[in-house]
Design an enzyme around this catalytic site. Structure first.
Site, short mmCIF file in Angstrom:
data_model
loop_
_atom_site.label_atom_id
_atom_site.label_comp_id
_atom_site.label_asym_id
_atom_site.label_seq_id
_atom_site.Cartn_x
_atom_site.Cartn_y
_atom_site.Cartn_z
N LYS A 146 -30.09 -8.21 11.76
CA LYS A 146 -29.32 -8.46 12.99
C LYS A 146 -30.23 -8.23 14.17
O LYS A 146 -31.21 -7.47 14.08
CB LYS A 146 -28.12 -7.51 13.07
CG LYS A 146 -27.00 -8.04 13.95
CD LYS A 146 -26.16 -9.07 13.23
CE LYS A 146 -25.07 -9.63 14.10
NZ LYS A 146 -24.13 -10.45 13.30
P1 NAD Z 1 -17.92 -14.91 21.16
O1 NAD Z 1 -18.81 -14.33 22.17
O2 NAD Z 1 -17.87 -16.38 20.96
O3 NAD Z 1 -16.41 -14.45 21.44
C1 NAD Z 1 -16.03 -13.12 21.59
C2 NAD Z 1 -14.60 -13.11 22.13
O4 NAD Z 1 -14.14 -11.77 22.23
C3 NAD Z 1 -14.47 -13.71 23.53
O5 NAD Z 1 -13.23 -14.41 23.61
C4 NAD Z 1 -14.41 -12.47 24.42
O6 NAD Z 1 -13.72 -12.73 25.64
C5 NAD Z 1 -13.63 -11.54 23.52
N1 NAD Z 1 -13.79 -10.13 23.86
C6 NAD Z 1 -14.93 -9.47 24.18
N2 NAD Z 1 -14.65 -8.19 24.44
C7 NAD Z 1 -13.32 -8.05 24.24
C8 NAD Z 1 -12.42 -6.98 24.37
N3 NAD Z 1 -12.85 -5.76 24.73
N4 NAD Z 1 -11.13 -7.21 24.09
C9 NAD Z 1 -10.69 -8.43 23.71
N5 NAD Z 1 -11.50 -9.48 23.60
C10 NAD Z 1 -12.78 -9.30 23.86
O7 NAD Z 1 -18.26 -14.16 19.78
P2 NAD Z 1 -17.99 -14.65 18.31
O8 NAD Z 1 -19.18 -15.35 17.82
O9 NAD Z 1 -16.64 -15.31 18.26
O10 NAD Z 1 -17.94 -13.25 17.54
C11 NAD Z 1 -16.75 -12.45 17.47
C12 NAD Z 1 -16.87 -11.49 16.31
O11 NAD Z 1 -17.08 -12.23 15.10
C13 NAD Z 1 -18.05 -10.50 16.36
O12 NAD Z 1 -17.66 -9.31 15.73
C14 NAD Z 1 -19.12 -11.19 15.55
O13 NAD Z 1 -20.08 -10.28 15.04
C15 NAD Z 1 -18.26 -11.77 14.46
N6 NAD Z 1 -18.87 -12.88 13.73
C16 NAD Z 1 -19.30 -13.99 14.36
C17 NAD Z 1 -19.82 -15.05 13.61
C18 NAD Z 1 -20.24 -16.35 14.24
O14 NAD Z 1 -20.57 -17.27 13.48
N7 NAD Z 1 -20.23 -16.51 15.54
C19 NAD Z 1 -19.93 -14.94 12.22
C20 NAD Z 1 -19.47 -13.78 11.60
C21 NAD Z 1 -18.93 -12.77 12.37
#
Ligand code: NAD
Length: 419
Positions: free
Chosen positions: A109
């Site tokens: 990561k």
């Molecule tokens: P992103 O940046 O696209 O979206 C994050 C979302 O969370 C946004 O809508 C943001 O406004 C919201 N957010 C941030 N802080 C917040 C809070 N305190 N309360 C409520 N909402 C909040 O990120 P993502 O890629 O969608 O990732 C989200 C989660 O999924 C993370 O834990 C990431 O590690 C995990 N993840 C992502 C992927 C991927 O392919 N992008 C894959 C596996 C896991």
């Protein structure tokens, strides 16, 4: 109330999950110590020229937790709260996630302590190119392949690909996944994580006797993962009754039109001013009247304060590590079922793997092929975890960990300890 909360450490949570699983595995202590210890950790402090001509220092990380099963894979996060502890936990989760999905990767990561929304596009490009250069001693198509995470996107992946390629003197698309299609990205990658959340959630609902038409869903986080998970579950007939982003949440007990909400969010940048919903807090989204809760924002949000108020009977962990050890214990005691993060959100790394394979072969698949392969892998592993949980009478996360750790142990035993 807040003063009584334990200091949150993502690594403590990751280690506690690991420790709980190895108790069922009868592994020697020295092997357990090896499995839990990150292989290498790089911290980089670097300057970026800002638009006003001044220089600003940033701190970033890239951590390889395990290289036992192959090149390392793991996203890059841009967020002001990124710490080495968080990146360490996220890297370890990647090791177990890849092993669980049977894809030939170790876990890694990366992250930079930055609020990308505060930077101009040019500043973000310079920061990305500099960070990519700083970690170029670790990344490569054969060694370590980054991908998007919170705060990063396909454009940022394209800049990383271009930076690495400029240093090499030839284009190396396979150095990073989650790229735009025009530079070797895969069909279906953007939607892959959310689509995988849907596949595992619908399957868990089927096992629990929950009909989509009677199922109310709440989703925390409306980014890459949360918005697509909400859309896909809505397309399956579920009623999405509450969603939130960093600005707060909205609720509509009759169900939100998720496609329309996504259009609104694309225009206004947030869900909170969507006209067809009542404005609520993020806490109220986590504790909303619903059957399925999809936390899809950041770690540690379902803690010992939130957990007693959670109404859902199924939690589909779109985010990595959304539940603290204490929060999870409270919910397990109540019989709440978890689809653990290393299974639930593994659609992203699975299609990243497809993207890497396509890049290495310079031969690209159709979206239908991608989604069908993804569906098969998600369901196969869902059933493996479900069956292991039933057979060993353990919770779904511990079952997933025992399978994943077992596969890494097999690889350690096959390779032996060098020299
Ligand atoms: P992103 O940046 O696209 O979206 C994050 C979302 O969370 C946004 O809508 C943001 O406004 C919201 N957010 C941030 N802080 C917040 C809070 N305190 N309360 C409520 N909402 C909040 O990120 P993502 O890629 O969608 O990732 C989200 C989660 O999924 C993370 O834990 C990431 O590690 C995990 N993840 C992502 C992927 C991927 O392919 N992008 C894959 C596996 C896991």
């Amino acid at each position: 109330m807040t003063a009584m909360k334990r200091r949150y450490s993502a690594s403590d949570v990751a280690n506690a999950q690991f420790d709980k699983a190895v108790r069922f595995m009868h592994l020697p202590d020295d092997l357990v110590e090896y499995l839990r210890t990150p292989k290498r950790e790089l911290t980089v402090n670097f300057p970026v020229l800002m638009d006003d001509g001044r220089m600003r220092m940033f701190t970033g990380y890239r951590i390889h937790h395990s290289t036992v099963k192959g090149p390392t894979k793991g996203g890059i996060r841009y967020h002001p709260d990124v710490t080495i502890d968080e990146v360490r936990a996220l890297a370890m989760w990647m090791t177990w996630k890849c092993a669980l999905m049977n894809i030939p990767y170790g876990g890694a990561k990366g992250g930079v302590q930055v609020d990308p929304k505060e930077l101009s596009r040019n500043e973000l490009r310079r920061l990305t190119r500099r960070y990519a250069t700083e970690i170029s001693i670790l990344i490569s198509p054969e060694g370590d392949v980054p991908a998007p995470d919170v705060g990063t996107n396909p454009q940022i992946m394209a800049w990383i690909m271009d930076t690495y390629s400029m240093h090499r003197g030839y284009s190396a698309p396979a150095v990073v996944t989650g790229k735009p299609i025009s530079v070797g990205g895969s069909q279906g990658r953007i939607e892959a994580t959310g689509t995988g959340v849907m596949f595992t959630t619908i399957e868990a609902m089927r096992h629990l006797g929950m009909e989509p038409g009677d199922t109310r869903v709440a989703v925390q986080g409306f980014g890459n993962v949360g918005s697509v998970a909400a859309l896909r579950l809505w397309e399956q007939g579920c009623r999405v009754v509450a969603v939130s982003d960093v600005n707060g949440g909205i609720r509509n007990p009759r169900g939100l039109n998720v496609r329309d909400l996504m259009r609104h969010q694309a225009k206004s940048g947030t869900v909170v001013d969507y006209p067809d919903g009542e404005r609520i807090s993020n806490y109220e989204v986590l504790t909303a009247d619903c059957d399925v809760l999809v936390p899809a924002a950041l770690e540690g949000v379902i803690d010992e304060i939130v957990a007693p108020e959670v109404k859902a009977r199924l939690i589909a962990e779109g985010a990595n590590g959304p539940c603290t050890t204490e929060g999870e214990a409270i919910l397990l005691e109540r019989g709440v079922v978890f689809i653990p993060d290393i299974l639930c959100n593994a659609g992203g790394v699975t299609v990243s793997y497809f993207e890497w394979v396509q890049d290495l072969q310079a031969f690209f698949w159709t979206e239908d092929e991608i989604v069908e392969r993804l569906r098969r892998i998600m369901l196969e592993n869902f059933h493996a975890v479900w069956d292991a949980a039933l057979e060993k009478k353990i919770d779904m996360r511990t079952a997933a960990y025992t399978l994943a750790i077992g596969r890494v142990v097999d690889a350690v035993e096959a390779r032996g300890i060098y020299p």
